[in-house]
Design a protein around this motif. Structure first.
Motif, short mmCIF file in Angstrom:
data_model
loop_
_atom_site.label_atom_id
_atom_site.label_comp_id
_atom_site.label_asym_id
_atom_site.label_seq_id
_atom_site.Cartn_x
_atom_site.Cartn_y
_atom_site.Cartn_z
N VAL A 531 0.84 -1.19 0.00
CA VAL A 531 0.00 0.00 0.00
C VAL A 531 0.88 1.24 0.00
CG1 VAL A 531 -0.13 0.02 2.53
CG2 VAL A 531 -1.93 1.14 1.20
N TRP A 532 0.41 2.29 -0.64
CA TRP A 532 1.06 3.60 -0.61
C TRP A 532 0.22 4.53 0.24
CZ3 TRP A 532 2.21 4.22 -6.56
CH2 TRP A 532 3.42 3.58 -6.85
N ILE A 533 0.88 5.28 1.13
CA ILE A 533 0.22 6.33 1.89
C ILE A 533 0.81 7.65 1.41
CG2 ILE A 533 -0.27 7.31 4.16
CD1 ILE A 533 0.84 3.75 4.04
N LYS A 534 0.06 8.35 0.60
CA LYS A 534 0.58 9.55 -0.07
C LYS A 534 0.03 10.81 0.59
CE LYS A 534 1.48 7.52 -4.61
NZ LYS A 534 2.82 8.06 -4.77
N SER A 535 0.93 11.61 1.11
CA SER A 535 0.54 12.87 1.73
C SER A 535 0.29 13.92 0.66
CB SER A 535 1.64 13.36 2.68
OG SER A 535 1.39 14.69 3.07
N LEU A 536 -0.88 14.57 0.73
CA LEU A 536 -1.19 15.65 -0.19
C LEU A 536 -0.82 17.01 0.38
CD1 LEU A 536 -4.53 14.09 -1.28
CD2 LEU A 536 -2.72 14.69 -2.87
N TRP A 537 -0.44 17.03 1.65
CA TRP A 537 0.00 18.25 2.34
C TRP A 537 -0.95 19.40 2.00
CZ3 TRP A 537 2.96 18.16 6.36
CH2 TRP A 537 3.52 19.34 6.86
N SER A 538 -0.45 20.48 1.38
CA SER A 538 -1.33 21.60 1.05
C SER A 538 -1.60 21.69 -0.44
CB SER A 538 -0.70 22.92 1.54
OG SER A 538 0.59 23.08 0.98
N ALA A 539 -1.34 20.58 -1.17
CA ALA A 539 -1.55 20.60 -2.62
C ALA A 539 -3.01 20.49 -3.00
CB ALA A 539 -0.77 19.45 -3.27
N MET A 540 -3.90 20.20 -2.03
CA MET A 540 -5.32 20.08 -2.31
C MET A 540 -6.10 20.98 -1.36
SD MET A 540 -7.67 16.64 -2.61
CE MET A 540 -6.65 15.94 -3.90
N PRO A 541 -6.16 22.29 -1.65
CA PRO A 541 -6.93 23.19 -0.79
C PRO A 541 -8.41 22.82 -0.81
CG PRO A 541 -6.31 24.28 -2.84
CD PRO A 541 -5.58 22.97 -2.82
N ASN A 542 -9.12 23.21 0.25
CA ASN A 542 -10.54 22.87 0.27
C ASN A 542 -11.38 23.96 0.92
OD1 ASN A 542 -9.24 21.60 2.77
ND2 ASN A 542 -11.41 21.36 3.27
N LEU A 543 -12.63 24.00 0.51
CA LEU A 543 -13.61 24.96 1.00
C LEU A 543 -14.77 24.22 1.63
CD1 LEU A 543 -13.87 27.37 -2.08
CD2 LEU A 543 -12.82 27.92 0.12
N ALA A 544 -15.36 24.82 2.66
CA ALA A 544 -16.61 24.32 3.22
C ALA A 544 -17.73 25.23 2.75
CB ALA A 544 -16.54 24.31 4.74
N ILE A 545 -18.75 24.64 2.10
CA ILE A 545 -19.94 25.37 1.65
C ILE A 545 -21.08 24.86 2.53
CG2 ILE A 545 -21.35 26.03 -0.32
CD1 ILE A 545 -18.32 26.59 -0.60
#
Length: 776
Positions: A531-545
């Motif tokens: 298995v790979w555990i891949k950190s996305l760190w801050s490469a995937m910003p997100n918003l709460a609507i």
């Protein structure tokens, strides 16, 4: 993830220093490179770079630039690798472009090599040798279609120097007007103008540097006005002593002298005295050189009166206070080679910095070393930032602006640190209470990019998650998710979050801390899982609507392919992959989740898509009165909804049931980490998380004691005043004997005994107890 590797004997330094849990080498530095990032390294001849692919499968791009801004690939041991054509949109090219700009260099003229590929395993390493002086740029591109197919990664960079200890010096942050080297056991004075920046650098790590500043204008008027600890504590409402720095420092006339701009350490002494002759004499070291005398000598040329004991900001001095006895003590500093503090002068100042000579205490590691001071011109515009270390042994990351900052910063100046990002507290046109009502009655948008995201990919992904998490992963269909926990063997909560099943053998874990990644990786290695555990760190910003009109807003701009669920079919904790408006719009993952207790969704997107998505939401949301909200309004909604957070409701000493998180634990599962402890503890619980409704309008602080008579039987974990209920409410841990609803307790202040606030135990959520709003 951070793995610490000790170098081979041929590059071992004979005078290496070690720190528990961290390789403290005098000739090496560590840095983490995250997906979409680029870092810059100054290399000397003979330097070695060891790259360790922490997550596996992530290629690293290499760009080498000579002092003349020419391609220097031939000066690296990687020059025999074939050149590759990079996708410049897949990583941040700013460091390289800014480096080339002064000499009008072109990025297209710098060749690119690549190491590692999709077959690289977690832990695989690659060593690069530098054949001559050059500047190296390393980039970790994000994989294409990472939103829907998974991606991310982390690479550990271990830089072994060949040169002087000053190789550890950080890159200048702006235009350097003056650079001062302070030898061990000495002190020097220097003048700075209002608006200039002062950077105090610990060259070799664990070295205290005392600092003092005197107002130049006051001195000209015949008055000595300098940093005053009592005034500063009063003005910034900061108690003494505490690790860290105050935001500003004031003199005896309450005039601000300095503002802290950057700090990579986070632990200093504000304020004790600089070391004194008497302090050494009383321990049997008469005549020992000391910082107070060094400050006096450095100030003598300005006619400043001598002092036997100078107050000081003790940079890199690791002081602590015992919360029970109030005893002040100190230990080895936390600072590492190249750590620093930056301050901005708010008026003309005469400053002194020392390199502390203390070699009989642990504060300098019993080995006093040198200090470097840089003074930057006023136009350097050094950004405010503090260090974020996921783990104590990690290299720091300075707080940065999120992908949505260009929009949020136009609406507010009130930001605070959320892990490694600056995120809004509230917005100036509304404020927390108006934002709260907008979330309850309309629709809101909030930057939640500090959330950590991990992609768990591979044939054993389900097996790993079954082992690590408290719910039954096998029941999770594609495009579905649920809230779950990762527990320790003792049943305490390591992390909580939402797990989404977004593809075959592909899960996305959205959680609170990096400790999740470390735990998952450790379990995968221990059990030999593929298995790979891949950190996305801050490469995937997100918003709460969030809010009752959130679905209506998203219906105006969401496009999904026939292979993905439609918006109306995305039920609570469901997810879909969509685009903005049409099949050619920016891609994002949409989940029906949130932290407000209202109907709501979250959007996870690529950095390049962040602003177009924000702009579209704000434009289409005008019809519904869309309102940006900050962390203050969210905190009220969170407590009303009875939602728990780390450190408050579940500190390390509290198990999942005691934290009120039993609903996220599936005891029908045969095995998961912590199950045995939870099963044992559940038979005889000692404490329980309850709701409290309090009389009066005072909001108790986190940790406030709860009493029956004179006996403390619990503590408040979170408290707010609910605008909807028009009452103060709280979550609290209390002894099981006093947890039944209707029990009357007292929350204490003024040492718990002199002032009491009556509270009645109740159930939670306080608002919408059946969570009908979120399920609507």
């Amino acid at each position: 993830m951070t793995y610490i590797f000790k170098p081979k004997d041929d590059i071992e330094s004979p005078n290496k220093l070690y720190y528990p849990g961290f390789h403290f080498a005098n000739d090496s530095q560590f840095k983490e490179l995250h997906c979409r990032e680029m870092c810059e390294l100054e290399l000397s001849k003979g330097s070695l770079i060891k790259l360790t692919n922490s997550d596996g499968g992530a290629p690293v791009l290499i760009f080498a630039v000579s002092k003349d801004n020419e391609d220097a690939a031939s000066l690296l041991s990687t020059h025999e690798l074939p050149p590759t054509k990079p996708n410049y949109h897949a990583f941040n090219t700013s460091p390289l472009l800014e480096f080339l700009a002064p000499k009008k260099g072109a990025i297209e003229n710098i060749s690119c090599r690549s190491v590692f590929d999709e077959t690289t395993l977690a832990g695989d390493s690659y060593v690069i040798r530098c054949l001559d002086e050059l500047t190296l740029f390393l980039a970790l591109p994000i994989q294409e279609n990472s939103i829907e197919k998974g991606g991310g990664g982390t690479v550990l960079i271990e830089h072994h120097f060949k040169g002087s200890s000053e190789s550890h010096l950080p890159k200048p942050l702006g235009k350097v007007r003056q650079e001062i080297h302070i030898d061990s056991g000495t002190g020097q004075s220097y003048e700075v103008k209002a608006g200039e920046y002062i950077q105090v650098i610990d060259i070799e790590g664990r070295q205290c540097s005392d600092f003092m500043a005197v107002s130049h204008s006051a001195l000209k008027a015949g008055k000595e006005r300098y940093i005053d600890s009592t005034v500063t504590r009063t003005m910034v409402h900061r108690s003494y002593p505490a690790p860290g720095l105050c935001d500003k420092f004031f003199d005896q006339d309450m005039q601000p002298l300095l503002a802290v701009v950057q700090d990579t350490v986070g632990r200093h002494d504000t304020f004790g005295l600089a070391c004194t002759a008497r302090g050494y004499e009383e321990r049997g070291f008469p005549g020992h050189v000391n910082c107070s005398d060094n400050i006096t000598n450095a100030y003598s040329a300005y006619g400043i009166q001598p002092r036997k004991a100078w107050p000081a900001i003790n940079f890199f001095f690791n002081s602590t206070i015992d919360m029970h006895s109030n005893h002040l003590s100190s230990d080895e500093a936390w600072s590492r080679p190249g750590d620093y503090v930056v301050m901005r002068a708010l008026q003309d100042l005469i400053c002194v910095s020392t390199a502390c000579p203390d070699d009989i205490d642990p504060i300098n590691g019993w080995n006093p070393t040198d200090i470097k001071v840089r003074i930057y011109s006023e136009d350097s515009n050094i950004a405010r930032a503090i260090a974020h270390r996921p783990f104590t042994e990690s290299e720091y990351n300075m707080t940065v602006e999120s992908a949505f900052h260009p929009r949020t910063s136009a609406l507010t100046q009130s930001f605070s640190v959320a892990r490694d990002l600056w995120l809004p507290n509230h917005f100036e046109a509304t404020g927390a209470i108006e934002e709260y009502w907008a979330c309850s009655q309309g629709v809101t948008i909030q930057d939640m990019s500090a959330l950590r995201k991990y992609d768990i990919i591979g044939p054993d992904a389900e097996a790993l998650l079954q082992l690590a998490m408290t719910r039954d992963i096998s029941k999770l269909s594609l495009n579905r998710g649920f809230y779950t926990l990762i527990c320790s063997e003792t049943g305490s909560v390591i992390d909580d979050g939402t797990l989404f099943h977004i593809g075959p053998h592909l899960y996305r874990w959205c959680c609170g801390s990096e400790e999740s990644g470390r735990q998952l990786k450790s379990l995968a290695e221990e059990h030999g899982l593929k298995v790979w555990i891949k950190s996305l760190w801050s490469a995937m910003p997100n918003l709460a609507i969030q809010g009752p009109k959130s679905r209506d807003l998203l219906a105006k701009l969401l496009f999904v392919q026939p292979t993905q669920p439609l918006l109306e079919n995305v039920k609570w904790f469901g997810c879909t992959i969509g685009r903005l408006y049409d099949r050619n719009g920016p891609l994002f993952m949409l989940t029906r989740s949130g932290f407000t207790g209202e109907l709501g969704y979250e959007i996870f997107c690529d950095k390049e898509s962040a602003l177009p998505i924000w702009d579209a939401l704000m434009k289409e949301g005008e019809e519904f009165g869309i309102t940006p909200i900050g962390s203050e309004a969210l905190e009220i909604k969170r407590v009303e909804a009875g939602l728990m957070i780390a450190a408050n409701e579940f500190p390390p000493t509290v198990d999942a049931f005691e934290a009120g998180l039993g609903f996220a634990v599936d005891m029908k599962k045969e095995h998961f980490i912590g199950r045995a402890a939870l099963e044992r503890n559940a038979t005889a619980p000692k404490i329980k998380l309850v709701g409290l409704r309090l009389q009066g309008n005072e909001i108790p602080h986190h940790g406030a004691p709860i009493f029956i008579g004179r006996n403390q039987i619990g503590t408040v974990t979170s408290a707010v005043r609910s605008p909807e209920l028009e009452q103060v409410i709280a979550l609290a841990r209390v002894a099981i004997e006093y947890s039944p609803e209707g029990t009357v307790l007292e929350v204490g202040s003024l040492d718990g005994y002199m002032k009491r606030q009556v509270a009645t135990v109740c159930s939670f959520p306080f608002v919408d107890p059946k969570r009908e709003r979120a399920r609507a």
